[in-house]
Scaffold this motif. Structure first.
Motif, mmCIF file in Angstrom:
data_model
loop_
_atom_site.group_PDB
_atom_site.id
_atom_site.type_symbol
_atom_site.label_atom_id
_atom_site.label_comp_id
_atom_site.label_asym_id
_atom_site.label_seq_id
_atom_site.Cartn_x
_atom_site.Cartn_y
_atom_site.Cartn_z
ATOM 1 N N LYS A 65 9.104 -12.143 3.736
ATOM 2 C CA LYS A 65 10.405 -11.970 4.909
ATOM 3 C C LYS A 65 10.355 -12.893 6.029
ATOM 4 O O LYS A 65 11.100 -13.336 6.705
ATOM 5 C CB LYS A 65 10.487 -10.569 5.406
ATOM 6 C CG LYS A 65 10.843 -9.568 4.266
ATOM 7 C CD LYS A 65 10.463 -8.152 4.869
ATOM 8 C CE LYS A 65 10.566 -7.087 3.790
ATOM 9 N NZ LYS A 65 10.299 -5.713 4.066
ATOM 10 N N GLU A 71 11.204 -1.532 7.507
ATOM 11 C CA GLU A 71 11.178 -1.934 6.014
ATOM 12 C C GLU A 71 9.893 -1.210 5.444
ATOM 13 O O GLU A 71 9.884 -0.784 4.083
ATOM 14 C CB GLU A 71 11.618 -3.064 5.509
ATOM 15 C CG GLU A 71 13.157 -3.116 6.056
ATOM 16 C CD GLU A 71 13.554 -4.871 6.010
ATOM 17 O OE1 GLU A 71 12.511 -5.479 5.558
ATOM 18 O OE2 GLU A 71 14.629 -5.060 6.254
ATOM 19 N N ASP A 72 8.937 -1.564 6.091
ATOM 20 C CA ASP A 72 7.724 -1.122 5.407
ATOM 21 C C ASP A 72 7.232 0.285 5.396
ATOM 22 O O ASP A 72 6.292 0.664 4.868
ATOM 23 C CB ASP A 72 6.467 -2.038 5.783
ATOM 24 C CG ASP A 72 6.197 -3.236 5.089
ATOM 25 O OD1 ASP A 72 7.188 -3.581 4.680
ATOM 26 O OD2 ASP A 72 5.366 -3.957 5.614
ATOM 27 N N HIS A 73 8.206 1.091 6.029
ATOM 28 C CA HIS A 73 7.792 2.562 5.969
ATOM 29 C C HIS A 73 8.502 3.469 5.343
ATOM 30 O O HIS A 73 9.850 3.007 5.065
ATOM 31 C CB HIS A 73 8.006 3.048 7.518
ATOM 32 C CG HIS A 73 6.987 2.405 8.379
ATOM 33 N ND1 HIS A 73 5.706 2.743 8.473
ATOM 34 C CD2 HIS A 73 7.104 1.212 9.086
ATOM 35 C CE1 HIS A 73 5.360 1.798 9.536
ATOM 36 N NE2 HIS A 73 6.057 0.801 9.996
ATOM 37 N N LEU A 112 3.065 -5.154 9.391
ATOM 38 C CA LEU A 112 3.730 -5.337 8.170
ATOM 39 C C LEU A 112 2.798 -5.587 7.179
ATOM 40 O O LEU A 112 1.798 -6.348 7.525
ATOM 41 C CB LEU A 112 4.885 -6.775 8.415
ATOM 42 C CG LEU A 112 6.205 -6.308 8.342
ATOM 43 C CD1 LEU A 112 6.412 -5.621 9.980
ATOM 44 C CD2 LEU A 112 7.074 -7.614 8.794
ATOM 45 N N SER A 113 3.003 -5.417 5.894
ATOM 46 C CA SER A 113 2.138 -5.805 4.858
ATOM 47 C C SER A 113 2.211 -7.229 4.688
ATOM 48 O O SER A 113 3.065 -7.872 4.945
ATOM 49 C CB SER A 113 2.633 -5.121 3.581
ATOM 50 O OG SER A 113 3.644 -5.374 2.867
ATOM 51 N N SER A 170 5.080 -8.325 2.582
ATOM 52 C CA SER A 170 6.334 -8.393 3.382
ATOM 53 C C SER A 170 6.401 -9.734 4.233
ATOM 54 O O SER A 170 7.149 -10.240 4.590
ATOM 55 C CB SER A 170 6.425 -7.318 4.421
ATOM 56 O OG SER A 170 6.901 -6.148 3.539
#
Ligand SMILES: Nc1ncnc2c1ncn2[C@@H]1O[C@H](COP(=O)(O)OP(=O)(O)OP(=O)(O)O)[C@@H](O)[C@H]1O
Ligand SMILES: [Mg+2]
Lengths: 278, 255
Positions: free
Chosen positions: A195, B97-99, A187-188, A191
């Protein structure tokens, strides 16, 4: 004596076999919901004061008669004075604390997320936390003017520091394994913050909010005592200067109700946002 | 995809945790790692997942991840690591969600993995409503959602009671039988190792070295707890572990 008697008998247990139900001793030490008791205590206290002032064993100079306070409150409402005084107070509270809390959450997050910022700002926050903000009111007047500006600034400044402390504490307490999980799924950074860190810190931030808003109300009154035409604080100050106890108490009552409403508001938000909590 | 470890050693400050680990994790098979407490199993797995780096040695991934793989090296954690504020489908959705995926694609992936882990009926439940076994199945579903090349599991069943563990082992076996995946499975439990492992790596006590690598050739689906061959493997592993475990135990006592 009776107690030592029973212990002795208990220690000698098997000698005199006694049968009976197992004694329950697991009660208490658990918060339970006792609705209405708080209200009952409040009503009883008011009743005692009412009785005392009517029968004369509480002098009218010590405490005003509750029914008179109530009467004052009714008149205050009917004359339109309530709205006139309450509206500016509430808008000051909302604007001031919104500024302070927003900035506080922002800075708290930065402190929680970046160790360099933490090292730089934590001592600063620790230094400004204990300053009684009321003492700085003259300074705020010079900086932001005698009008609304200084009042917003005082409330904002007062709510800022407790929010910062609550927020970075809450970020520190976010479950590290969840963050590691986020990283392991690639995950970035943003994010993970949005989140995982932010929702995880939410319980701590909200309980900090309770304290911040109470401080906000205290400072609201302080700010209005200095150069405000209308406002609950101004109203209380005027009543106090005239030793008009009924009006003084009417004002205080309004503040208490405001405090209760704010607290209930936070509880409502908590219930909605933290439904996931066990 | 394959992972190869070459001369991997690691130390935390003064403490040497792992020493000269050379190992190949073959594609499409399950590699179990067993060893006494504190020998560096979790540390080794963190290296494989890229969450930490060894002080010496190299890790190489050979071959490219399969098509549609969103996260080549994917973890399943001992304590599930579910977000308590998200529902089951929200937890699975998190890793998508990050894709760049359309919402229809996302929904179909979520529906597919929940069906594969028998969780379709619980899509909107919150983690607090689920039992431990269910939570771990959600974590497995989440891992499957990114279509991993290698699954890295650190004692995934040890927080569960033994009956639930049996059930989940069956689930893992049937998942693997349908579509074989590559996995590294760290465990304390030798029964889990002989039940799931194609290759069982026994580590010595700290500093962890490879003590022996035991191959189990029998197909996963046909393995049962009462199988005498497996029992023999189990006893052999226990023979290897026993001394190590005792020594490791004594070492902790003496500081
Ligand atoms: N971040 C760290 N800093 C310092 N020492 C660490 C760290 N992580 C692990 N260790 C030490 O390294 C050794 C190996 O730890 P590791 O968690 O990999 O063991 P393990 O084989 O997974 O043990 P267990 O079976 O108890 O899970 C232990 O002695 C541990 O105390
Ligand atoms: Mg471990």
């Amino acid at each position: 004596m009776a107690e030592t008697g029973t212990t002795a008998a208990g220690a000698q247990g098997p000698r005199k076999a006694q049968s009976g139900p197992v004694v329950f001793r697991g009660g208490g030490f658990r918060p339970a919901d006792h609705r209405g008791i708080g209200l009952l205590v409040l009503i009883m206290l008011i009743g005692v004061v009412e009785l005392g002032t009517r029968q004369g064993w509480i002098s009218p100079l010590t405490l005003p008669r509750p029914s008179d306070v109530f009467q004052t409150l009714v008149e205050f409402t009917q004359s339109g004075q309530l709205v006139l005084n309450l509206a500016p107070s509430i808008s000051r509270l909302i604007i001031g604390s919104a500024l302070g809390i927003a900035a506080g959450i922002g800075v708290g997050l930065l402190i929680g997320l970046f160790s360099v910022i933490r090292a730089g700002l934590v001592p600063v926050v620790a230094a400004i936390f204990p300053i009684p903000k009321i003492a700085l009111l003259p300074l705020f007047v010079i900086w932001f003017g005698i009008d609304e500006g200084s009042k917003y600034a005082l409330i904002a400044f007062g709510t800022f520091t407790p929010t910062v402390v609550a927020t970075y504490g809450a970020v520190d307490n976010v479950d590290r394994t969840l963050i590691r999980m986020g990283q392991s799924f690639g995950l970035s950074w943003i994010s993970i913050v949005r989140k995982i860190v932010l929702p995880g810190a939410m319980p701590g931030i909200l309980s900090g909010l309770r304290i911040s808003l109470a401080i906000g109300i205290i400072l609201l009154v302080a700010a209005e005592m200095l150069g405000a035409e209308y406002g609950i604080g101004a109203y209380i100050l005027q009543a106090g200067a005239l030793y008009d106890l009924e009006r003084l108490f009417a004002g205080v009552l309004i503040l208490s109700v405001l405090g209760i409403l704010v607290n209930a508001g936070v509880s409502l938000v908590e219930k909605r946002l933290l439904r996931w909590r066990v | 995809m394959e992972i190869r470890l070459d001369q991997v050693s690691h130390q935390y400050d003064e403490v040497v945790v792992l020493k000269n680990i050379c190992l190949s994790v073959p594609s499409g098979r399950i590699t179990c790692i067993v060893g006494p407490s504190g020998c560096g199993k979790s540390t080794l797995l963190r290296f494989m997942g890229g969450l930490e780096q060894p002080t010496h040695g190299t890790l190489t991934q050979l071959g490219s991840p399969p098509d549609g793989c969103l996260n080549a090296l994917t973890y399943i954690f001992q304590d599930f690591a579910l977000l308590p504020w998200r529902t089951v489908e929200g937890n699975v959705g998190l890793v998508l969600e990050d894709h760049r995926l359309s919402s229809a694609q996302r929904a179909s992936i979520i529906a597919d993995v929940l069906a594969r882990t028998n969780l379709s009926d619980f899509a909107t439940a919150l983690p607090k409503q689920l039992s431990g076994g269910m939570k771990q199945r959600v974590a497995i579903a989440r891992a499957l959602a990114v279509n991993p090349a290698v699954l890295l599991m650190d004692e995934p069943l040890s927080a569960l009671d033994s009956q639930t563990r049996e059930l989940l082992m069956d689930d893992l076996v049937s998942l693997w039988s349908r579509t074989p995946f590559t996995a590294v499975y760290v465990t304390h439990n030798l029964q889990e190792a002989v039940r799931l492992g194609h290759q069982i790596v026994v580590l010595s006590r700290r500093p962890g070295r490879i003590h022996e690598i035991v191959e189990v050739d029998q197909p996963l689906e046909t393995r049962t707890m009462t199988d005498p061959d497996l029992q023999k493997k189990h006893d052999h592993l226990w023979g290897l572990m026993r001394e190590e475990a005792r020594a490791a135990d004594a070492e902790l006592v003496h500081g």
